[in-house]
Structure formats: C-alpha cells, structure tokens
Design a protein around this motif. Structure first.
Motif, PDB file in Angstrom:
ATOM      1  N   HIS A   1      19.582 -54.964 -29.779  1.00 47.72           N
ATOM      2  CA  HIS A   1      18.367 -55.778 -29.963  1.00 47.72           C
ATOM      3  C   HIS A   1      18.726 -57.214 -30.332  1.00 47.72           C
ATOM      4  O   HIS A   1      18.200 -58.174 -29.792  1.00 47.72           O
ATOM      5  CB  HIS A   1      17.486 -55.193 -31.058  1.00 47.72           C
ATOM      6  N   ARG A   2      19.643 -57.319 -31.275  1.00 47.38           N
ATOM      7  CA  ARG A   2      20.064 -58.664 -31.703  1.00 47.38           C
ATOM      8  C   ARG A   2      20.683 -59.419 -30.530  1.00 47.38           C
ATOM      9  O   ARG A   2      20.438 -60.600 -30.321  1.00 47.38           O
ATOM     10  CB  ARG A   2      21.090 -58.545 -32.836  1.00 47.38           C
ATOM     11  N   ARG A   3      21.475 -58.687 -29.769  1.00 48.03           N
ATOM     12  CA  ARG A   3      22.151 -59.304 -28.635  1.00 48.03           C
ATOM     13  C   ARG A   3      21.140 -59.839 -27.625  1.00 48.03           C
ATOM     14  O   ARG A   3      21.256 -60.951 -27.141  1.00 48.03           O
ATOM     15  CB  ARG A   3      23.058 -58.267 -27.970  1.00 48.03           C
ATOM     16  N   ARG A   4      20.144 -59.023 -27.302  1.00 49.80           N
ATOM     17  CA  ARG A   4      19.165 -59.438 -26.302  1.00 49.80           C
ATOM     18  C   ARG A   4      18.379 -60.658 -26.774  1.00 49.80           C
ATOM     19  O   ARG A   4      18.109 -61.586 -26.016  1.00 49.80           O
ATOM     20  CB  ARG A   4      18.200 -58.290 -26.003  1.00 49.80           C
ATOM     21  N   TYR A   5      18.051 -60.622 -28.064  1.00 47.63           N
ATOM     22  CA  TYR A   5      17.295 -61.714 -28.658  1.00 47.63           C
ATOM     23  C   TYR A   5      18.054 -63.030 -28.500  1.00 47.63           C
ATOM     24  O   TYR A   5      17.531 -64.036 -28.025  1.00 47.63           O
ATOM     25  CB  TYR A   5      17.095 -61.386 -30.132  1.00 47.63           C
ATOM     26  N   ILE A   6      19.325 -62.997 -28.862  1.00 46.43           N
ATOM     27  CA  ILE A   6      20.133 -64.213 -28.814  1.00 46.43           C
ATOM     28  C   ILE A   6      20.396 -64.632 -27.367  1.00 46.43           C
ATOM     29  O   ILE A   6      20.331 -65.797 -27.016  1.00 46.43           O
ATOM     30  CB  ILE A   6      21.438 -64.012 -29.604  1.00 46.43           C
ATOM     31  N   ARG A   7      20.632 -63.629 -26.525  1.00 46.24           N
ATOM     32  CA  ARG A   7      20.846 -63.910 -25.096  1.00 46.24           C
ATOM     33  C   ARG A   7      19.640 -64.668 -24.510  1.00 46.24           C
ATOM     34  O   ARG A   7      19.784 -65.665 -23.809  1.00 46.24           O
ATOM     35  CB  ARG A   7      21.044 -62.562 -24.387  1.00 46.24           C
ATOM     36  N   ASN A   8      18.436 -64.181 -24.832  1.00 44.90           N
ATOM     37  CA  ASN A   8      17.217 -64.835 -24.347  1.00 44.90           C
ATOM     38  C   ASN A   8      17.134 -66.280 -24.807  1.00 44.90           C
ATOM     39  O   ASN A   8      16.730 -67.164 -24.055  1.00 44.90           O
ATOM     40  CB  ASN A   8      15.973 -64.091 -24.833  1.00 44.90           C
ATOM     41  N   LEU A   9      17.535 -66.501 -26.054  1.00 44.91           N
ATOM     42  CA  LEU A   9      17.480 -67.863 -26.587  1.00 44.91           C
ATOM     43  C   LEU A   9      18.439 -68.782 -25.843  1.00 44.91           C
ATOM     44  O   LEU A   9      18.085 -69.896 -25.461  1.00 44.91           O
ATOM     45  CB  LEU A   9      17.869 -67.858 -28.057  1.00 44.91           C
ATOM     46  N   VAL A  10      19.657 -68.290 -25.645  1.00 47.07           N
ATOM     47  CA  VAL A  10      20.655 -69.106 -24.955  1.00 47.07           C
ATOM     48  C   VAL A  10      20.149 -69.426 -23.539  1.00 47.07           C
ATOM     49  O   VAL A  10      20.249 -70.564 -23.077  1.00 47.07           O
ATOM     50  CB  VAL A  10      22.020 -68.399 -24.916  1.00 47.07           C
ATOM     51  N   ASP A  11      19.571 -68.413 -22.885  1.00 44.52           N
ATOM     52  CA  ASP A  11      19.046 -68.624 -21.534  1.00 44.52           C
ATOM     53  C   ASP A  11      17.957 -69.693 -21.543  1.00 44.52           C
ATOM     54  O   ASP A  11      17.888 -70.536 -20.647  1.00 44.52           O
ATOM     55  CB  ASP A  11      18.473 -67.314 -20.966  1.00 44.52           C
ATOM     56  N   GLU A  12      17.113 -69.634 -22.552  1.00 47.23           N
ATOM     57  CA  GLU A  12      16.020 -70.603 -22.632  1.00 47.23           C
ATOM     58  C   GLU A  12      16.567 -72.022 -22.848  1.00 47.23           C
ATOM     59  O   GLU A  12      16.123 -72.974 -22.209  1.00 47.23           O
ATOM     60  CB  GLU A  12      15.066 -70.194 -23.767  1.00 47.23           C
ATOM     61  N   VAL A  13      17.568 -72.133 -23.717  1.00 47.42           N
ATOM     62  CA  VAL A  13      18.184 -73.442 -23.945  1.00 47.42           C
ATOM     63  C   VAL A  13      18.794 -73.954 -22.637  1.00 47.42           C
ATOM     64  O   VAL A  13      18.608 -75.111 -22.255  1.00 47.42           O
ATOM     65  CB  VAL A  13      19.265 -73.359 -25.050  1.00 47.42           C
ATOM     66  N   ASP A  14      19.494 -73.070 -21.937  1.00 43.95           N
ATOM     67  CA  ASP A  14      20.114 -73.458 -20.669  1.00 43.95           C
ATOM     68  C   ASP A  14      19.069 -73.928 -19.672  1.00 43.95           C
ATOM     69  O   ASP A  14      19.263 -74.936 -18.990  1.00 43.95           O
ATOM     70  CB  ASP A  14      20.882 -72.268 -20.070  1.00 43.95           C
ATOM     71  N   ARG A  15      17.957 -73.190 -19.588  1.00 51.47           N
ATOM     72  CA  ARG A  15      16.892 -73.576 -18.653  1.00 51.47           C
ATOM     73  C   ARG A  15      16.379 -74.968 -18.970  1.00 51.47           C
ATOM     74  O   ARG A  15      16.228 -75.804 -18.095  1.00 51.47           O
ATOM     75  CB  ARG A  15      15.720 -72.582 -18.747  1.00 51.47           C
ATOM     76  N   GLN A  16      16.144 -75.210 -20.257  1.00 55.04           N
ATOM     77  CA  GLN A  16      15.591 -76.499 -20.638  1.00 55.04           C
ATOM     78  C   GLN A  16      16.586 -77.636 -20.394  1.00 55.04           C
ATOM     79  O   GLN A  16      16.216 -78.702 -19.925  1.00 55.04           O
ATOM     80  CB  GLN A  16      15.162 -76.500 -22.109  1.00 55.04           C
ATOM     81  N   LEU A  17      17.850 -77.365 -20.714  1.00 58.55           N
ATOM     82  CA  LEU A  17      18.853 -78.408 -20.526  1.00 58.55           C
ATOM     83  C   LEU A  17      19.053 -78.707 -19.034  1.00 58.55           C
ATOM     84  O   LEU A  17      19.182 -79.865 -18.645  1.00 58.55           O
ATOM     85  CB  LEU A  17      20.179 -78.009 -21.176  1.00 58.55           C
ATOM     86  N   THR A  18      19.059 -77.672 -18.204  1.00 59.28           N
ATOM     87  CA  THR A  18      19.247 -77.907 -16.765  1.00 59.28           C
ATOM     88  C   THR A  18      18.027 -78.586 -16.154  1.00 59.28           C
ATOM     89  O   THR A  18      18.173 -79.472 -15.321  1.00 59.28           O
ATOM     90  CB  THR A  18      19.475 -76.601 -15.961  1.00 59.28           C
ATOM     91  N   SER A  19      16.853 -78.160 -16.546  1.00 56.44           N
ATOM     92  CA  SER A  19      15.673 -78.746 -15.913  1.00 56.44           C
ATOM     93  C   SER A  19      15.581 -80.227 -16.273  1.00 56.44           C
ATOM     94  O   SER A  19      15.038 -81.037 -15.547  1.00 56.44           O
ATOM     95  CB  SER A  19      14.400 -77.999 -16.324  1.00 56.44           C
ATOM     96  N   ARG A  20      16.179 -80.577 -17.414  1.00 59.75           N
ATOM     97  CA  ARG A  20      16.185 -81.978 -17.799  1.00 59.75           C
ATOM     98  C   ARG A  20      17.200 -82.776 -16.975  1.00 59.75           C
ATOM     99  O   ARG A  20      16.965 -83.904 -16.584  1.00 59.75           O
ATOM    100  CB  ARG A  20      16.536 -82.092 -19.285  1.00 59.75           C
ATOM    101  N   ASN A  21      18.339 -82.108 -16.731  1.00 56.89           N
ATOM    102  CA  ASN A  21      19.382 -82.789 -15.958  1.00 56.89           C
ATOM    103  C   ASN A  21      19.033 -82.864 -14.482  1.00 56.89           C
ATOM    104  O   ASN A  21      19.524 -83.717 -13.764  1.00 56.89           O
ATOM    105  CB  ASN A  21      20.713 -82.046 -16.119  1.00 56.89           C
ATOM    106  N   ALA A  22      18.200 -81.911 -14.027  1.00 57.19           N
ATOM    107  CA  ALA A  22      17.896 -81.836 -12.602  1.00 57.19           C
ATOM    108  C   ALA A  22      17.085 -83.041 -12.135  1.00 57.19           C
ATOM    109  O   ALA A  22      16.356 -83.639 -12.886  1.00 57.19           O
ATOM    110  CB  ALA A  22      17.147 -80.551 -12.302  1.00 57.19           C
TER     111      ALA A  22
END
Lengths: 221, 136
Positions: free
Chosen positions: A200-221
């Motif tokens: 559970h903890r792993r999935r939670y953190i994984r989701n967060l990292v994915d969200e950060v990545d999405r936001q950072l990439t969409s900004r760079n795009a």
C-alpha cells in the motif's frame, strides 16, 4: 497439494498422470497429450508457493512452455487438446506477467489468501508521510498555477520519494523471505499482512512520483 | 459518471478553503490520506476554549471532486457544533447530502476520519487523552 481424482488420469489414454515436473506437468507422461491446465499460476509453472522466486528459472520455464504450447503444434490435434492449448497459452502469458513482477506476484498471493488488495483506511498511512505528501501537493499546485520557482524543490522531493521506494523494495524483499521461511499458518498470515501494508505504501508513493513526473514533463513539453 | 449538483456546487465553490496556524492551541488539525487514489485531506477546526464550540473550520484537499466536496461540506457541518457533537458526524450524512455514488463513499469516510483526527489533535493539545481507538 490435493488433486481431484479426475486430474490424476489422462483424459486421452486414461493412464495415471501427469507428473509434477516443471513444464512436463501439463502433459500425460504416457501418451504425451496436453492436459487441462491449472489456473493456479504457481501450479501451472510447477513452482513452490514462495514469494521469493528464481527469476531466471522462471524465464527459462516460460520460454520452454511457450514452445511446448505453441498453437502450431496443435493444428492437427483433437479439438479438446487444441482448446487446452489456447487456455494454457493464456494462463502462461498472464501467469508469467504476474509472477515475474514482485509486486504483482505478492498481490496475487495476497488475493489467493483472502486478502483484499487495494483498499485501505487512512490511519494506516504514517502521519510523517502525509505531511510530506501534503507539502508535495502544495508545490504541485503552485507549479500548475505557473510558479516555476518550485521546480527545484519538487525535484528534490521527487528524489526523496524515489529513495523511499528503494527502501520499500528492500523491505519487501526481506518480508518475502520471512514469509517463505514462516513455519505455520499464523506466522505466514502475519507476514502477508505486513506485505500488504508495504505494498500500500509503495503504491501510494509510486502514484505521487508519477504525478510529479507528469507535471514536470507537461511543463517542459 | 456524473457528479450530483451538490458535489459540483461544492467543487466549483468550495467553502472554507485555507488554513489556520496549527501551532495555535485553539486549533485542531487533521491530516488524512487515501493511498489508493492518492487523495490527501487537511481539515482544521478553531475551537472556543470556554464553550467547546467549533467557531470556524478550514480545509485543503488534493483529490477528486467528491473528496473536495466531502471536505467542503464537512467544514460547513462543523461550524457551530461542540466538539462532542462534531464527533457524532457520520460519513453517511455526507453521502446522503451529496448523493455520492457507491464508488465515492470512501471520500466521505476520509472526511469523517479528518474530522475525528482534527478533534483528537485539539483534545491532545488541550490535555484531554485521545480516545485509545483512534490514532490521529
């Protein structure tokens, strides 16, 4: 493991079958006819029910069975065997996808043992982590609002969360081993409960990292 | 899936978004999260220490529309209640008020947890022992 009477006898030649050896377990040892495949991934791959598994051996079994089950081999075989080969191929591919991935594998074993995977009450998330998650979300909001000043902080936070994922994976590995070494059902269930918490903890953190990545990439795009 | 009008109203016009100083002894802070959907909810209450009445409540929620609406509604429900009355708030009231579909019931549960966590935090700060069952 108990087998039903029918499974001890080959549907084709009626002989007492099949052997439990890897890969060959699917075939009658007398007439070599494909038998009804087990939907249980561990049984299908002739693996002991352990959470730590030998990746290379699994991969080799997968390749070997892929060859043995290839539809081309069954074109001229009886209808029933052709059906079994299709079923077995589906189980082979699904099972391999699940078993080769430690997280999916653990979730599979949890479900088989009656655990619900993917539901959790909030009080199981450590408070310190929530603080960090909340702060991270605040930064993401600022980023979405166009404040690029938080990017450095976000990347730093991302690094912290990735490090957490690493240590969670180590924790998971250790718990796999204590699950496999557990003597008795109580100890095994306790270990599975711990594993569920880790996942559970792993999935939670994984989701967060994915969200950060999405936001950072969409900004760079 | 369509959101109900009440969810949309709270989502588009969330009430009481913001925060209080969490070091203020009159403030109780509840921070809860749902790992599965990644929602995280912060709910704070400001309590009048003489009367035990919640005079104001604020929240900040990261999550889906239903989670935002649930916490927005929760802050509205809290205002004017004593902390003991507030402990009686059940997630089902939020479900009914917002007409949440079954798949979104966990959002109301999260809001109820946030209320309890905020009250426990206030009580802990003010010397009352937190109920043994709740880990806030």
């Amino acid at each position: 493991m108990s087998h039903s009477k029918e499974e001890h006898h080959c549907w084709n030649c009626g002989e007492h079958s099949p052997s439990q050896r890897a890969a060959r377990s699917l075939f009658c040892q007398f007439c070599n006819t494909l038998q009804a495949p087990s939907p249980d991934y561990y049984r299908f791959f002739s693996l002991p029910k352990t959470l730590a598994i030998d990746d290379e051996a699994l991969q080799q079994t997968f390749y070997q069975m892929s060859r043995l089950l290839h539809p081309d081999r069954y074109g001229r075989r009886p209808e029933r065997e052709r059906t079994y080969s299709l079923e077995a191929t589906a189980i082979l591919n699904d099972g391999y996808r699940v078993l080769k991935d430690p997280v999916r594998r653990a979730e599979y074993v949890l479900r088989e043992n009656g655990f619900q995977v993917g539901e959790q009450r909030s009080n199981e998330v450590p408070a310190e982590l929530l603080e960090e998650v909340f702060e991270l979300n605040m930064m993401l909001d600022e980023l979405k609002a166009g404040d690029g000043g938080v990017i450095a902080q976000l990347e730093e936070a991302r690094g912290r969360f990735l490090a957490m994922l690493d240590s969670i994976d180590t924790e998971l590995d250790d718990e796999f081993r204590s699950h496999d070494a557990a003597s008795g059902d109580d100890a095994r269930m306790a270990s599975l409960t711990a594993i569920r918490g880790i996942l559970h903890r792993r999935r939670y953190i994984r989701n967060l990292v994915d969200e950060v990545d999405r936001q950072l990439t969409s900004r760079n795009a | 899936m369509a959101y109900s009008d009440k969810v949309l109203d709270h989502y588009n016009h969330p009430r009481n978004v913001g925060s209080f100083d969490k070091k203020d002894p009159g403030v109780g802070t509840g921070l809860v999260g749902a790992p599965e959907c990644g929602d995280v909810m912060k709910l704070q209450i400001k309590v009048n220490s003489d009367t035990g009445v919640i005079e104001d409540a604020k929240f900040k929620t990261f999550g889906c529309g239903s989670a935002i609406a649930s916490s927005s509604l929760a802050t509205e429900m809290l205002k004017g209640k004593t902390i003991d009355q507030a402990l009686e708030i059940k997630n089902t009231e939020i479900v009914n008020e917002l007409a949440l579909p079954p798949v979104k019931i966990h959002c109301s549960v999260l809001a109820e947890d946030a209320i309890k966590a905020a009250i426990n935090d206030y009580k802990a700060k003010n010397g009352a022992p937190a109920p043994a069952a709740a880990k806030a």
